[in-house]
Design a protein around this motif. Structure first.
Motif, PDB file in Angstrom:
ATOM      1  N   ALA A  53       0.821  -1.216   0.000  1.00  0.00           N
ATOM      2  CA  ALA A  53       0.000   0.000   0.000  1.00  0.00           C
ATOM      3  C   ALA A  53       0.856   1.268   0.000  1.00  0.00           C
ATOM      4  CB  ALA A  53      -0.935   0.006   1.220  1.00  0.00           C
ATOM      5  N   GLY A  54       2.088   1.171   0.473  1.00  0.00           N
ATOM      6  CA  GLY A  54       2.960   2.349   0.603  1.00  0.00           C
ATOM      7  C   GLY A  54       3.009   3.211  -0.660  1.00  0.00           C
ATOM      8  N   PRO A  55       3.371   2.636  -1.822  1.00  0.00           N
ATOM      9  CA  PRO A  55       3.426   3.449  -3.043  1.00  0.00           C
ATOM     10  C   PRO A  55       2.070   4.036  -3.431  1.00  0.00           C
ATOM     11  CG  PRO A  55       4.583   1.368  -3.333  1.00  0.00           C
ATOM     12  CD  PRO A  55       3.880   1.283  -2.026  1.00  0.00           C
ATOM     13  N   LEU A  56       0.993   3.325  -3.105  1.00  0.00           N
ATOM     14  CA  LEU A  56      -0.347   3.840  -3.417  1.00  0.00           C
ATOM     15  C   LEU A  56      -0.644   5.070  -2.553  1.00  0.00           C
ATOM     16  CD1 LEU A  56      -2.165   0.394  -3.647  1.00  0.00           C
ATOM     17  CD2 LEU A  56      -1.679   1.936  -5.554  1.00  0.00           C
ATOM     18  N   PHE A  57      -0.301   4.982  -1.268  1.00  0.00           N
ATOM     19  CA  PHE A  57      -0.461   6.152  -0.393  1.00  0.00           C
ATOM     20  C   PHE A  57       0.429   7.294  -0.893  1.00  0.00           C
ATOM     21  CE2 PHE A  57      -1.984   2.980   2.881  1.00  0.00           C
ATOM     22  CZ  PHE A  57      -3.241   3.553   3.079  1.00  0.00           C
ATOM     23  N   GLY A  58       1.655   6.940  -1.319  1.00  0.00           N
ATOM     24  CA  GLY A  58       2.590   7.953  -1.828  1.00  0.00           C
ATOM     25  C   GLY A  58       2.027   8.672  -3.053  1.00  0.00           C
ATOM     26  N   ALA A  65       5.270  10.248  -8.010  1.00  0.00           N
ATOM     27  CA  ALA A  65       4.576  10.507  -9.279  1.00  0.00           C
ATOM     28  C   ALA A  65       3.589   9.383  -9.580  1.00  0.00           C
ATOM     29  CB  ALA A  65       5.611  10.625 -10.395  1.00  0.00           C
ATOM     30  N   TYR A  66       2.422   9.758 -10.062  1.00  0.00           N
ATOM     31  CA  TYR A  66       1.421   8.749 -10.421  1.00  0.00           C
ATOM     32  C   TYR A  66       1.919   7.941 -11.616  1.00  0.00           C
ATOM     33  CZ  TYR A  66      -2.755   6.613 -12.397  1.00  0.00           C
ATOM     34  OH  TYR A  66      -3.649   5.700 -12.910  1.00  0.00           O
ATOM     35  N   ASP A  67       1.790   6.642 -11.496  1.00  0.00           N
ATOM     36  CA  ASP A  67       2.170   5.740 -12.590  1.00  0.00           C
ATOM     37  C   ASP A  67       1.092   4.660 -12.632  1.00  0.00           C
ATOM     38  OD1 ASP A  67       3.189   3.368 -13.877  1.00  0.00           O
ATOM     39  OD2 ASP A  67       5.227   4.180 -13.717  1.00  0.00           O
ATOM     40  N   ALA A  68       0.309   4.647 -13.698  1.00  0.00           N
ATOM     41  CA  ALA A  68      -0.837   3.740 -13.772  1.00  0.00           C
ATOM     42  C   ALA A  68      -0.430   2.274 -13.633  1.00  0.00           C
ATOM     43  CB  ALA A  68      -1.591   3.967 -15.079  1.00  0.00           C
ATOM     44  N   ASP A  69       0.686   1.905 -14.255  1.00  0.00           N
ATOM     45  CA  ASP A  69       1.105   0.496 -14.199  1.00  0.00           C
ATOM     46  C   ASP A  69       1.504   0.090 -12.786  1.00  0.00           C
ATOM     47  OD1 ASP A  69       0.593   0.103 -16.862  1.00  0.00           O
ATOM     48  OD2 ASP A  69       2.637   0.631 -17.498  1.00  0.00           O
ATOM     49  N   VAL A  70       2.259   0.966 -12.130  1.00  0.00           N
ATOM     50  CA  VAL A  70       2.665   0.674 -10.745  1.00  0.00           C
ATOM     51  C   VAL A  70       1.417   0.604  -9.858  1.00  0.00           C
ATOM     52  CG1 VAL A  70       3.950   1.524  -8.738  1.00  0.00           C
ATOM     53  CG2 VAL A  70       4.950   1.718 -11.029  1.00  0.00           C
ATOM     54  N   ALA A  71       0.522   1.557 -10.030  1.00  0.00           N
ATOM     55  CA  ALA A  71      -0.692   1.596  -9.201  1.00  0.00           C
ATOM     56  C   ALA A  71      -1.514   0.322  -9.393  1.00  0.00           C
ATOM     57  CB  ALA A  71      -1.520   2.838  -9.543  1.00  0.00           C
ATOM     58  N   GLY A 129     -12.137  -1.093  -4.360  1.00  0.00           N
ATOM     59  CA  GLY A 129     -12.243   0.270  -4.881  1.00  0.00           C
ATOM     60  C   GLY A 129     -10.917   0.752  -5.449  1.00  0.00           C
ATOM     61  N   VAL A 130      -9.830   0.418  -4.772  1.00  0.00           N
ATOM     62  CA  VAL A 130      -8.494   0.818  -5.250  1.00  0.00           C
ATOM     63  C   VAL A 130      -8.160   0.080  -6.550  1.00  0.00           C
ATOM     64  CG1 VAL A 130      -6.015   0.849  -4.703  1.00  0.00           C
ATOM     65  CG2 VAL A 130      -7.685   1.431  -2.933  1.00  0.00           C
ATOM     66  N   VAL A 131      -8.513  -1.193  -6.614  1.00  0.00           N
ATOM     67  CA  VAL A 131      -8.277  -1.969  -7.845  1.00  0.00           C
ATOM     68  C   VAL A 131      -9.006  -1.300  -9.023  1.00  0.00           C
ATOM     69  CG1 VAL A 131      -8.738  -4.185  -9.010  1.00  0.00           C
ATOM     70  CG2 VAL A 131      -7.843  -4.168  -6.663  1.00  0.00           C
ATOM     71  N   ASP A 132     -10.266  -0.921  -8.796  1.00  0.00           N
ATOM     72  CA  ASP A 132     -11.059  -0.301  -9.868  1.00  0.00           C
ATOM     73  C   ASP A 132     -10.489   1.050 -10.298  1.00  0.00           C
ATOM     74  OD1 ASP A 132     -12.753  -2.447  -9.794  1.00  0.00           O
ATOM     75  OD2 ASP A 132     -14.299  -1.471  -8.580  1.00  0.00           O
ATOM     76  N   ALA A 133      -9.956   1.801  -9.326  1.00  0.00           N
ATOM     77  CA  ALA A 133      -9.527   3.175  -9.610  1.00  0.00           C
ATOM     78  C   ALA A 133      -8.077   3.281 -10.083  1.00  0.00           C
ATOM     79  CB  ALA A 133      -9.712   4.032  -8.347  1.00  0.00           C
ATOM     80  N   ALA A 134      -7.293   2.256  -9.796  1.00  0.00           N
ATOM     81  CA  ALA A 134      -5.827   2.365  -9.950  1.00  0.00           C
ATOM     82  C   ALA A 134      -5.377   2.916 -11.303  1.00  0.00           C
ATOM     83  CB  ALA A 134      -5.175   1.017  -9.678  1.00  0.00           C
ATOM     84  N   GLY A 135      -6.021   2.468 -12.385  1.00  0.00           N
ATOM     85  CA  GLY A 135      -5.567   2.879 -13.711  1.00  0.00           C
ATOM     86  C   GLY A 135      -6.224   4.143 -14.238  1.00  0.00           C
ATOM     87  N   ASN A 136      -7.073   4.772 -13.417  1.00  0.00           N
ATOM     88  CA  ASN A 136      -7.908   5.875 -13.927  1.00  0.00           C
ATOM     89  C   ASN A 136      -7.401   7.277 -13.593  1.00  0.00           C
ATOM     90  OD1 ASN A 136      -9.453   3.709 -14.648  1.00  0.00           O
ATOM     91  ND2 ASN A 136     -11.070   4.065 -13.151  1.00  0.00           N
ATOM     92  N   GLY A 137      -6.118   7.388 -13.316  1.00  0.00           N
ATOM     93  CA  GLY A 137      -5.571   8.716 -13.046  1.00  0.00           C
ATOM     94  C   GLY A 137      -5.411   8.990 -11.560  1.00  0.00           C
ATOM     95  N   GLN A 138      -4.575  10.022 -11.275  1.00  0.00           N
ATOM     96  CA  GLN A 138      -4.182  10.294  -9.888  1.00  0.00           C
ATOM     97  C   GLN A 138      -5.359  10.647  -8.987  1.00  0.00           C
ATOM     98  OE1 GLN A 138      -3.958  13.201  -7.848  1.00  0.00           O
ATOM     99  NE2 GLN A 138      -2.640  12.266  -6.257  1.00  0.00           N
ATOM    100  N   SER A 139      -6.315  11.439  -9.486  1.00  0.00           N
ATOM    101  CA  SER A 139      -7.342  11.904  -8.545  1.00  0.00           C
ATOM    102  C   SER A 139      -8.320  10.784  -8.179  1.00  0.00           C
ATOM    103  CB  SER A 139      -8.061  13.162  -9.051  1.00  0.00           C
ATOM    104  OG  SER A 139      -8.706  12.876 -10.267  1.00  0.00           O
TER     105      SER A 139
END
Ligand code: HEC
Length: 164
Positions: A53-58, A65-71, A129-139
């Motif tokens: 979760a650390g990088p997701l919180f970051g 920096a937001y990175d869709a693949d990493v997220a 919810g995080v799985v669904d949102a991860a690739g959809n941009g930083q906000s």
């Protein structure tokens, strides 16, 4: 057998069994029992949750920096981890009253099993919810991760002792 041969054999046996017994003794002094192992395992589990979760919180905070693949990858890992039945590691006799100094699990966990189950349920759905949102941009990610963070607190507040 001469007497000296007898003593040689005896001391060889003594040394032999000392070598054999020493690790057994060391093990019995330091190895945790079943309850101790369950405590270590669930603490390790939580560390794994934070690792993923650390990088997701970051990214949510903008510290990274937001990175869709990493997220997406981290969210998928969290989802996999969340499918493990960690509830089973809360064995009877493993509260911070039973094992002071070893765990921060409050005795309330064993008194309110419905509350714990509900907290895990909320947490798992926040991960979805995080799985669904991860690739959809930083906000979008930030909003979902915010909900995830809240779900950690929803459990920690009633069920985890403050760090001493
Ligand atoms: C349903 C309950 C529950 C949820 C949800 C939960 N935790 Fe925990 N967490 C606990 C309990 C209970 C402990 C104390 C375990 C112990 O000391 O035996 C703990 C311990 C921890 C620890 C300390 C681990 C250690 O090294 O001892 C961390 C870090 C942690 N949680 C982070 C999180 C994060 C981050 C989330 C959300 C993404 C989360 N937890 C969600 C119940 C929960």
């Amino acid at each position: 057998m001469t007497l000296s041969k007898f003593f040689k054999t005896l001391s060889a046996l003594t040394i032999g069994s000392a070598i054999f017994l020493a690790p057994t003794l060391a093990l019995s002094q330091s190895a945790p029992d079943k309850e101790g192992k369950a405590i270590l395992a669930r603490q390790g589990y939580m560390k794994l949750v934070v690792w993923e979760a650390g990088p997701l919180f970051g990214m949510a905070k903008g510290a990274m920096a937001y990175d869709a693949d990493v997220a997406k990858a981290r969210a998928a890992n969290l989802k996999a981890i969340s499918q493990y039945p960690v509830e089973n590691l809360f064995l009877p006799g493993t509260s911070n009253e039973a094992r002071p100094g070893k765990t921060r699990a409050l005795a309330s966990i064993w008194k309110d099993s419905a509350g714990v189950a509900n907290a895990f349920k909320q947490w798992r759905s926040a991960i979805d919810g995080v799985v669904d949102a991860a690739g959809n941009g930083q906000s979008e990610l930030a909003a979902a991760v915010g909900a995830l963070g809240k779900s950690c607190g929803t459990c920690h507040k009633p069920f985890r002792a403050k760090a001493s």
